[in-house]
Design a protein around this motif. Structure first.
Motif, PDB file in Angstrom:
ATOM      1  N   MET A   1       0.390  -0.779  -0.313  1.00  0.00           N
ATOM      2  CA  MET A   1       0.019  -0.284  -0.194  1.00  0.00           C
ATOM      3  C   MET A   1       0.372   1.295   0.105  1.00  0.00           C
ATOM      4  SD  MET A   1      -2.673  -1.033   2.981  1.00  0.00           S
ATOM      5  CE  MET A   1      -2.944  -3.159   2.514  1.00  0.00           C
ATOM      6  N   PRO A   2       0.582   1.841  -0.747  1.00  0.00           N
ATOM      7  CA  PRO A   2       0.957   3.484  -0.622  1.00  0.00           C
ATOM      8  C   PRO A   2       1.644   4.023   0.686  1.00  0.00           C
ATOM      9  CG  PRO A   2      -0.560   3.856  -1.929  1.00  0.00           C
ATOM     10  CD  PRO A   2      -0.707   2.172  -1.394  1.00  0.00           C
ATOM     11  N   THR A   3       2.730   4.970   0.878  1.00  0.00           N
ATOM     12  CA  THR A   3       2.788   5.645   1.280  1.00  0.00           C
ATOM     13  C   THR A   3       2.324   6.872   1.267  1.00  0.00           C
ATOM     14  OG1 THR A   3       5.238   4.342   2.182  1.00  0.00           O
ATOM     15  CG2 THR A   3       5.017   6.608   3.232  1.00  0.00           C
ATOM     16  N   LEU A   4       1.743   7.884   2.649  1.00  0.00           N
ATOM     17  CA  LEU A   4       0.899   8.669   2.558  1.00  0.00           C
ATOM     18  C   LEU A   4       1.974   9.537   2.822  1.00  0.00           C
ATOM     19  CD1 LEU A   4      -2.630   7.788   4.616  1.00  0.00           C
ATOM     20  CD2 LEU A   4      -2.499   8.401   1.729  1.00  0.00           C
ATOM     21  N   PRO A   5       0.945  10.768   2.245  1.00  0.00           N
ATOM     22  CA  PRO A   5       2.620  12.212   2.690  1.00  0.00           C
ATOM     23  C   PRO A   5       2.256  12.486   4.054  1.00  0.00           C
ATOM     24  CG  PRO A   5       0.301  12.634   2.229  1.00  0.00           C
ATOM     25  CD  PRO A   5       0.662  11.330   1.443  1.00  0.00           C
ATOM     26  N   LYS A   6       3.390  13.369   4.762  1.00  0.00           N
ATOM     27  CA  LYS A   6       3.578  13.456   6.071  1.00  0.00           C
ATOM     28  C   LYS A   6       2.359  14.079   6.744  1.00  0.00           C
ATOM     29  CE  LYS A   6       8.135  12.130   7.077  1.00  0.00           C
ATOM     30  NZ  LYS A   6       9.569  12.175   7.502  1.00  0.00           N
ATOM     31  N   THR A   7       1.784  14.660   7.258  1.00  0.00           N
ATOM     32  CA  THR A   7       0.418  14.827   8.016  1.00  0.00           C
ATOM     33  C   THR A   7       0.659  15.066   9.640  1.00  0.00           C
ATOM     34  OG1 THR A   7      -1.359  13.579   8.441  1.00  0.00           O
ATOM     35  CG2 THR A   7      -0.470  14.809   5.588  1.00  0.00           C
ATOM     36  N   SER A   8      -0.327  16.087  10.313  1.00  0.00           N
ATOM     37  CA  SER A   8      -0.668  16.347  11.600  1.00  0.00           C
ATOM     38  C   SER A   8      -1.946  15.151  11.604  1.00  0.00           C
ATOM     39  CB  SER A   8      -1.086  17.822  11.766  1.00  0.00           C
ATOM     40  OG  SER A   8      -1.886  18.631  11.189  1.00  0.00           O
ATOM     41  N   VAL A   9      -2.551  14.831  10.891  1.00  0.00           N
ATOM     42  CA  VAL A   9      -3.242  14.253  11.093  1.00  0.00           C
ATOM     43  C   VAL A   9      -3.773  12.122  12.059  1.00  0.00           C
ATOM     44  CG1 VAL A   9      -5.453  12.625  10.037  1.00  0.00           C
ATOM     45  CG2 VAL A   9      -4.414  14.841   8.945  1.00  0.00           C
ATOM     46  N   GLU A  10      -4.042  13.101  12.399  1.00  0.00           N
ATOM     47  CA  GLU A  10      -4.286  11.727  13.792  1.00  0.00           C
ATOM     48  C   GLU A  10      -4.560  10.238  13.018  1.00  0.00           C
ATOM     49  OE1 GLU A  10      -5.856   9.647  18.213  1.00  0.00           O
ATOM     50  OE2 GLU A  10      -7.199  11.560  16.798  1.00  0.00           O
ATOM     51  N   ILE A  11      -3.517   9.254  13.449  1.00  0.00           N
ATOM     52  CA  ILE A  11      -3.627   7.682  12.848  1.00  0.00           C
ATOM     53  C   ILE A  11      -4.126   6.570  14.075  1.00  0.00           C
ATOM     54  CG2 ILE A  11      -2.304   5.852  12.675  1.00  0.00           C
ATOM     55  CD1 ILE A  11       0.081   7.681  11.066  1.00  0.00           C
ATOM     56  N   ILE A  12      -5.407   6.308  13.410  1.00  0.00           N
ATOM     57  CA  ILE A  12      -5.962   5.452  14.320  1.00  0.00           C
ATOM     58  C   ILE A  12      -5.924   4.061  13.895  1.00  0.00           C
ATOM     59  CG2 ILE A  12      -8.902   5.396  14.741  1.00  0.00           C
ATOM     60  CD1 ILE A  12      -8.997   8.397  14.029  1.00  0.00           C
ATOM     61  N   THR A  13      -5.731   3.248  14.742  1.00  0.00           N
ATOM     62  CA  THR A  13      -6.281   2.244  14.827  1.00  0.00           C
ATOM     63  C   THR A  13      -7.388   0.912  15.733  1.00  0.00           C
ATOM     64  OG1 THR A  13      -4.794   1.841  17.026  1.00  0.00           O
ATOM     65  CG2 THR A  13      -3.565   1.492  14.189  1.00  0.00           C
ATOM     66  N   PRO A  14      -8.433   0.231  14.623  1.00  0.00           N
ATOM     67  CA  PRO A  14      -8.648  -0.260  15.490  1.00  0.00           C
ATOM     68  C   PRO A  14      -9.143  -1.490  16.843  1.00  0.00           C
ATOM     69  CG  PRO A  14      -8.547  -1.451  13.655  1.00  0.00           C
ATOM     70  CD  PRO A  14      -7.313  -0.654  13.440  1.00  0.00           C
ATOM     71  N   ASP A  15     -10.027  -1.269  17.576  1.00  0.00           N
ATOM     72  CA  ASP A  15      -9.668  -1.361  19.224  1.00  0.00           C
ATOM     73  C   ASP A  15     -10.018  -3.128  19.231  1.00  0.00           C
ATOM     74  OD1 ASP A  15     -12.324  -1.037  18.816  1.00  0.00           O
ATOM     75  OD2 ASP A  15     -12.670   0.618  20.258  1.00  0.00           O
ATOM     76  N   TYR A  16     -10.685  -3.195  17.634  1.00  0.00           N
ATOM     77  CA  TYR A  16     -11.243  -4.682  17.762  1.00  0.00           C
ATOM     78  C   TYR A  16      -9.886  -5.829  17.765  1.00  0.00           C
ATOM     79  CZ  TYR A  16     -11.819  -3.019  13.063  1.00  0.00           C
ATOM     80  OH  TYR A  16     -12.102  -2.731  11.563  1.00  0.00           O
ATOM     81  N   TRP A  17      -8.702  -4.916  17.352  1.00  0.00           N
ATOM     82  CA  TRP A  17      -7.412  -6.033  15.932  1.00  0.00           C
ATOM     83  C   TRP A  17      -7.479  -7.566  17.555  1.00  0.00           C
ATOM     84  CZ3 TRP A  17      -7.233  -5.226  11.270  1.00  0.00           C
ATOM     85  CH2 TRP A  17      -6.321  -5.520  10.313  1.00  0.00           C
ATOM     86  N   GLU A  18      -7.664  -7.278  17.643  1.00  0.00           N
ATOM     87  CA  GLU A  18      -6.146  -7.960  19.092  1.00  0.00           C
ATOM     88  C   GLU A  18      -7.455  -9.125  18.937  1.00  0.00           C
ATOM     89  OE1 GLU A  18      -4.696  -7.091  22.347  1.00  0.00           O
ATOM     90  OE2 GLU A  18      -2.971  -5.734  21.758  1.00  0.00           O
ATOM     91  N   GLU A  19      -8.972  -9.121  19.294  1.00  0.00           N
ATOM     92  CA  GLU A  19      -9.646  -9.853  19.864  1.00  0.00           C
ATOM     93  C   GLU A  19     -10.308 -10.840  18.279  1.00  0.00           C
ATOM     94  OE1 GLU A  19     -14.820  -9.239  20.412  1.00  0.00           O
ATOM     95  OE2 GLU A  19     -13.499  -7.874  20.579  1.00  0.00           O
ATOM     96  N   ALA A  20     -10.270  -9.969  17.251  1.00  0.00           N
ATOM     97  CA  ALA A  20      -9.784 -10.573  15.570  1.00  0.00           C
ATOM     98  C   ALA A  20      -8.889 -11.217  15.310  1.00  0.00           C
ATOM     99  CB  ALA A  20     -10.834  -9.451  14.677  1.00  0.00           C
ATOM    100  N   CYS A  21      -7.878 -11.263  16.372  1.00  0.00           N
ATOM    101  CA  CYS A  21      -6.711 -12.036  15.735  1.00  0.00           C
ATOM    102  C   CYS A  21      -7.186 -13.118  16.387  1.00  0.00           C
ATOM    103  CB  CYS A  21      -5.474 -11.081  16.302  1.00  0.00           C
ATOM    104  SG  CYS A  21      -4.895 -10.012  14.779  1.00  0.00           S
ATOM    105  N   ARG A  22      -7.202 -13.721  18.438  1.00  0.00           N
ATOM    106  CA  ARG A  22      -7.509 -14.532  18.396  1.00  0.00           C
ATOM    107  C   ARG A  22      -8.854 -14.908  17.701  1.00  0.00           C
ATOM    108  NH1 ARG A  22      -6.566 -11.156  22.427  1.00  0.00           N
ATOM    109  NH2 ARG A  22      -9.170 -10.277  22.565  1.00  0.00           N
ATOM    110  N   HIS A  23      -9.989 -14.261  17.330  1.00  0.00           N
ATOM    111  CA  HIS A  23     -11.499 -15.081  17.257  1.00  0.00           C
ATOM    112  C   HIS A  23     -10.716 -15.901  15.371  1.00  0.00           C
ATOM    113  CE1 HIS A  23     -15.431 -15.725  15.998  1.00  0.00           C
ATOM    114  NE2 HIS A  23     -14.782 -15.321  14.357  1.00  0.00           N
ATOM    115  N   LEU A  24      -9.783 -14.884  14.594  1.00  0.00           N
ATOM    116  CA  LEU A  24      -9.769 -15.679  13.400  1.00  0.00           C
ATOM    117  C   LEU A  24      -8.817 -16.941  13.342  1.00  0.00           C
ATOM    118  CD1 LEU A  24      -9.185 -12.381  11.399  1.00  0.00           C
ATOM    119  CD2 LEU A  24     -11.077 -14.067  11.265  1.00  0.00           C
ATOM    120  N   ALA A  25      -8.082 -17.062  14.354  1.00  0.00           N
ATOM    121  CA  ALA A  25      -6.335 -17.386  14.987  1.00  0.00           C
ATOM    122  C   ALA A  25      -7.591 -18.813  14.923  1.00  0.00           C
ATOM    123  CB  ALA A  25      -5.427 -17.264  15.695  1.00  0.00           C
ATOM    124  N   LYS A  26      -8.276 -18.883  15.877  1.00  0.00           N
ATOM    125  CA  LYS A  26      -9.111 -20.158  16.407  1.00  0.00           C
ATOM    126  C   LYS A  26      -9.837 -21.155  15.272  1.00  0.00           C
ATOM    127  CE  LYS A  26     -12.478 -20.872  20.684  1.00  0.00           C
ATOM    128  NZ  LYS A  26     -13.438 -21.010  21.554  1.00  0.00           N
TER     129      LYS A  26
END
Length: 217
Positions: A1-26
């Motif tokens: 995926m392309p690298t976006l230009p540097k900005t002051s915009v907050e980068i947000i990650t999903p709070d469900y990611w770890e739970e999702a990974c556990r579910h999918l691995a199971k």
């Protein structure tokens, strides 16, 4: 995926990611193998909705490098990239930035939808995925695939399955069917085990390919 230009915009990650990974691995043997390969990497959301969709329009049917060049010139035209400011731009200036007449029409229509309130950005958190897709595909230049990418990469909806995405179908073929071609129906069958985290599984399938598909978000 392309690298976006540097900005002051907050980068947000999903709070469900770890739970999702556990579910999918199971639930799924392929996910159990793939997930550890990518460490702590996960989905990230950048910027605001209008800018994200405008970038997707600018990048249609051209290379990543060309898209970045056109985007940089276009984004520099207004003092701030907002729907109302885009509507004030001169067509000649947008053409000089490298935009085709068709993409200018698309960007103007996108700006009109946001400026007029035809898209209910403030209500999206309470709307179902299909309701948001219905709003987005009413904008010229935005089809279902773009709307689904927006749901995954910007709104970070956890359970989107973009069965029209060639990267996803190719990844399922490689990881589940020893390289044999797969249909959309096959993809849906595989994804039964992924629910309610189809977006996360799709992200790992994309990352498993070398090179990974380019999605301009």
């Amino acid at each position: 995926m392309p690298t976006l230009p540097k900005t002051s915009v907050e980068i947000i990650t999903p709070d469900y990611w770890e739970e999702a990974c556990r579910h999918l691995a199971k639930k799924d043997r392929v996910m159990k193998r793939l997930i550890p390969k990518f460490g702590d990497a996960c989905l990230e959301s950048h910027g605001d909705a209008f800018v994200t969709l405008a970038r997707s329009i600018v990048g249609q049917q051209i290379s990543v490098k060309a898209a970045q060049s056109v985007w940089d010139r276009f984004a520099a035209l207004p003092r701030k990239l907002t729907p109302r400011n885009v509507l004030k731009l001169k067509v000649d200036d947008m053409r000089a930035a490298g935009l085709s007449v068709r993409k200018i029409d698309y960007l103007v229509d996108l700006a009109l939808h946001f400026d007029s309130g035809k898209v209910h950005v403030d209500a999206w958190n309470d709307m179902a995925d299909e309701q948001i897709i219905e709003e987005l595909v009413a904008i010229r230049g935005i089809g279902r695939w773009t709307a689904e990418m927006f749901l995954i990469f910007h709104l970070m909806r956890p359970n989107v399955l973009p069965v029209d995405d060639l990267g996803l179908l190719n990844g399922i073929s490689v990881n589940y069917f020893s390289g044999d071609p797969v249909s959309r129906s096959d993809a849906r069958d595989v994804a039964v085990a992924w629910a309610p985290y189809c977006s996360v599984a799709t992200w790992y399938i994309w990352r498993s390919l070398d090179p990974a598909p380019v999605v301009a978000y």
